[in-house]
Design a protein around this motif. Structure first.
Motif, short mmCIF file in Angstrom:
data_model
loop_
_atom_site.label_atom_id
_atom_site.label_comp_id
_atom_site.label_asym_id
_atom_site.label_seq_id
_atom_site.Cartn_x
_atom_site.Cartn_y
_atom_site.Cartn_z
N PHE A 64 0.84 -1.19 0.00
CA PHE A 64 0.00 0.00 0.00
C PHE A 64 0.87 1.24 0.00
CE2 PHE A 64 -2.45 -3.26 2.16
CZ PHE A 64 -3.64 -3.21 1.46
N GLU A 65 0.37 2.25 -0.66
CA GLU A 65 1.05 3.54 -0.63
C GLU A 65 0.01 4.62 -0.41
OE1 GLU A 65 2.91 4.09 -4.34
OE2 GLU A 65 4.62 2.81 -3.86
N LEU A 66 0.46 5.74 0.10
CA LEU A 66 -0.47 6.85 0.22
C LEU A 66 -0.98 7.25 -1.16
CD1 LEU A 66 1.36 9.02 2.85
CD2 LEU A 66 -0.94 8.11 3.06
N PRO A 122 5.44 0.02 5.30
CA PRO A 122 5.85 -0.96 6.31
C PRO A 122 4.91 -1.05 7.50
CG PRO A 122 7.37 0.92 6.31
CD PRO A 122 6.47 1.08 5.12
N THR A 123 4.29 0.09 7.84
CA THR A 123 3.36 0.06 8.98
C THR A 123 2.14 -0.80 8.66
OG1 THR A 123 4.07 2.24 9.69
CG2 THR A 123 1.94 1.51 10.51
N LEU A 124 1.62 -0.66 7.44
CA LEU A 124 0.44 -1.44 7.08
C LEU A 124 0.79 -2.92 6.91
CD1 LEU A 124 -1.47 1.04 4.76
CD2 LEU A 124 -1.88 0.50 7.16
N GLU A 125 2.00 -3.17 6.44
CA GLU A 125 2.43 -4.57 6.35
C GLU A 125 2.47 -5.19 7.75
OE1 GLU A 125 6.02 -4.95 4.06
OE2 GLU A 125 6.24 -7.04 4.70
N TRP A 126 3.03 -4.43 8.69
CA TRP A 126 3.10 -4.88 10.09
C TRP A 126 1.69 -5.09 10.66
CZ3 TRP A 126 1.28 -2.14 14.40
CH2 TRP A 126 1.66 -2.64 15.66
N ILE A 134 -6.81 -5.36 5.79
CA ILE A 134 -7.04 -4.16 4.98
C ILE A 134 -7.44 -4.66 3.61
CG2 ILE A 134 -6.02 -2.05 4.08
CD1 ILE A 134 -3.91 -2.45 6.36
N ASN A 135 -8.63 -4.29 3.21
CA ASN A 135 -9.18 -4.91 2.00
C ASN A 135 -9.34 -3.90 0.87
OD1 ASN A 135 -10.42 -6.40 0.13
ND2 ASN A 135 -12.14 -7.05 1.41
N THR A 492 -6.39 10.11 6.66
CA THR A 492 -4.98 10.02 7.07
C THR A 492 -4.79 9.97 8.59
OG1 THR A 492 -4.73 12.43 7.03
CG2 THR A 492 -4.14 11.25 5.02
N SER A 493 -5.86 10.11 9.37
CA SER A 493 -5.65 10.26 10.81
C SER A 493 -5.35 8.93 11.50
CB SER A 493 -6.85 10.94 11.47
OG SER A 493 -6.45 11.52 12.69
N VAL A 494 -6.00 7.87 11.05
CA VAL A 494 -5.67 6.55 11.60
C VAL A 494 -4.23 6.19 11.19
CG1 VAL A 494 -6.20 4.09 11.44
CG2 VAL A 494 -8.06 5.74 11.67
N LEU A 495 -3.90 6.46 9.94
CA LEU A 495 -2.54 6.16 9.45
C LEU A 495 -1.50 6.93 10.26
CD1 LEU A 495 -3.11 6.32 5.58
CD2 LEU A 495 -2.54 4.29 6.91
N ARG A 496 -1.78 8.20 10.51
CA ARG A 496 -0.86 9.04 11.28
C ARG A 496 -0.61 8.45 12.66
NH1 ARG A 496 -2.73 14.86 13.65
NH2 ARG A 496 -4.75 13.83 13.77
N GLY A 497 -1.69 7.99 13.31
CA GLY A 497 -1.54 7.39 14.64
C GLY A 497 -0.71 6.12 14.58
#
Ligand SMILES: Cc1cc2nc3c(=O)[nH]c(=O)nc-3n(C[C@H](O)[C@H](O)[C@H](O)COP(=O)(O)OP(=O)(O)OC[C@H]3O[C@@H](n4cnc5c(N)ncnc54)[C@H](O)[C@@H]3O)c2cc1C
Length: 510
Positions: A64-66, A122-126, A134-135, A492-497
């Motif tokens: 995934f990428e932004l 890497p965060t989403l992979e983790w 994540i679908n 972006t707020s969940v991602l930021r956290g």
């Protein structure tokens, strides 16, 4: 008095606090999470979010990428207000070489933004390794009456972050102190070494370790809202119950040790909701197809302006400036009968609209002066001279038929141009007369998703003081970090956290 200690003391159990805790445990640190709420409703805003993520997604995509619009949104609409160009120019250099001014001027600094973007994949992979799904196939738009950008969803929303991470944190020896409120940092020679809290029966609890502030914003604190956001905030409430727990102590205790403020403290991400329900995110995002009046029965804004970006934060902000902080979205049976254009996609309330056979009856239900409402509707109807050109199919949510690759929200594709003439305020699109009973009404208030005011941090999630120096022992992540000026970059707020929670853990554990 109780005393505890761990390598990391993390305030909060949302996306930021939990990703921080598990990452720190994986790095061999011991952790204690402090949480104001009881265990069964832990997790602040994260518990209630659908967790739409602004990612380039698609069923065939690896990783995934932004989304491409992330940079455009932050750089053009969000970066800060009238930033001194000389200070901005410094930021082409390595962060270490920035002057104290650049490190403390209120703007979204490229160091932080670049770190954020790099951390997402890497965060989403983790996260997926922890069992959170994540679908990309669930790609949808934010619930609005019209198509917005595509968002990738976390299956089960933010609650799934909590349900997947908490058992792992417990299994790896992480501790939680529930019903415990952190309120004061403990310092030794300029280094933060712990935090003072209050527990049940106001018992004092001291917890020693490096401190990570992941305690959200101040959306649950009316006093701070009024102090920084002005009188209009008295009409606003958190968009979900979790926001009530975020009362701003994390920010206040950091400011007490001279932390640098960042983000716009006078502003917040807002949503238009139905005040009659306690449901989270009870949106009534349908005003562009009707009219909105205030308690006096007057229209007060262009309900469907040509600039889509005005539809997001401007409308709820405008509602808070009206008497009683309330608006009424009014439409007629003609719209109700339109089952093709998908306009009801923007309705999330569990309450039906108020329905009345006449405008008089509708006005009476809403305690709006009858004559005034009738006159407002009459003036508006007379101004709908382009009604024959109204094409709600353009703006309505085109479920199923949407090709996200082709939608260009910036270039007017959503607008029919069928505006009013000779009425103020104008309505630039979808101006159809309201003349066919029965009539309908949704009351609408502004609710706070999260506040924009927070702390200045560097790319390692360390809190910076007002002179641009790192405050040793103090980190911040999630809403507690100030990153927004103007329009929030939705999704972006969940991602930021998640990203900065992990970055704080990695640096503090190193
Ligand atoms: C209904 C809703 C929908 C949303 N939709 C989206 C979306 O689609 N996409 C998106 O990216 N974002 C969305 N958001 C925003 C996003 O969910 C939050 O901004 C994000 O989850 C915040 O994470 P956080 O960890 O920073 O804070 P939170 O999740 O709010 O966690 C803060 C924690 O700190 C605790 N706490 C606060 N003060 C103290 C204290 N003094 N002592 C101890 N504990 C304390 C709270 O109890 C809470 O557990 C939405 C939010 C809501 C409410």
């Amino acid at each position: 008095m109780q005393k505890h200690s761990a390598d990391l003391v993390i305030i909060g159990c949302g996306a930021a606090g939990l990703s921080c805790a598990l990452t720190a445990l994986e790095a061999g640190s011991s952790v204690i999470n402090i949480e104001r709420s009881p265990k069964d409703i832990m997790g602040g805003n994260t518990r209630w979010t659908e967790a739409n993520l602004l990612l380039n997604g698609g069923p065939d995509q690896e990783g995934f990428e932004l989304h491409d619009t992330f940079y455009m949104s932050y750089a053009m609409m969000n970066k800060g207000f009238h930033v001194d160009p000389d200070i901005e120019a410094e930021t082409v250099n390595d962060y270490e070489n920035w002057s104290p001014l650049a490190k403390t001027t209120p703007f979204v600094d490229p160091e932080l933004l670049g770190t954020f973007a790099e951390a997402v994949p890497p965060t989403l992979e983790w996260l997926t390794q922890q069992g959170v799904q994540i679908n990309p196939k669930e790609t949808e738009t934010i619930p609005f009456c019209l198509p917005t950008l595509p968002y990738v969803k976390i299956y089960g929303g933010g609650l799934s972050i909590i349900e997947n991470l908490v058992p792992k944190i417990e299994a790896q020896g992480g501790e939680f102190l529930f019903e415990t409120t952190a309120h004061k940092l403990i310092e030794e020679n300029g280094t933060v070494v712990g935090v003072r809290c209050s527990g049940k029966d106001n018992e004092t609890i001291e917890v020693y370790g490096k401190v990570v502030l992941a305690s959200g914003g101040f959306e649950g604190n009316p006093q701070m809202l009024a102090q920084f956001g002005g009188q209009e905030t008295r009409y606003m409430r958190p968009v979900a119950k979790g926001g009530h727990y975020n009362k701003g102590e994390g920010l206040r205790m950091a400011m007490d040790v001279n932390a640098c403020a960042a983000g716009d403290w006078s502003d917040c991400h807002q949503q238009v909701v139905d005040p009659r329900t306690g449901l989270q995110e009870a949106m009534v995002n349908v005003w562009p197809f009707g009219i909105m009046v205030n308690q006096k029965g007057e229209r007060f804004m262009d309900e469907a302006p040509n600039n889509y970006f005005e539809w997001q934060e401007d409308v709820p902000a405008e509602i808070t400036r009206q008497p009683g902080g309330i608006g009424y979205i009014i439409y007629d049976q003609k719209l109700e009968d339109d089952t093709e254009c998908g306009w009801k996609y923007g309705i999330r309330t569990d309450k039906p609209p108020v329905k009345a056979d006449s405008l008089e009856e509708l006005a009476a239900y809403m305690m709006i002066p009858v004559a005034k409402l009738k006159k407002t509707v009459e003036d508006y109807n007379n101004a709908c001279v382009n009604a024959d050109k109204v094409n709600r199919m353009l703006g309505g949510f085109r479920d199923g038929a949407m090709d996200f690759e082709k939608i260009d929200i910036v270039n007017d594709q959503l607008f029919d141009g069928a505006g009013t003439e000779g009425v103020f305020p104008p309505k630039e699109n979808y101006a159809a007369p309201i003349d066919t009973p029965p009539y309908y009404c949704y009351p609408a208030i502004s609710s706070i998703c999260f506040t924009h005011g927070g702390l200045r941090t560097n790319g390692k999630a360390q809190v910076i003081n007002s002179s641009g120096e790192v405050i040793p022992g103090l980190y911040a992540a999630g809403e507690t970090v100030g990153m927004h000026y103007g329009v929030y970059t939705v999704g972006t707020s969940v991602l930021r956290g998640l990203c900065f929670g992990r970055i704080a853990a990695q640096h503090a554990s190193a």
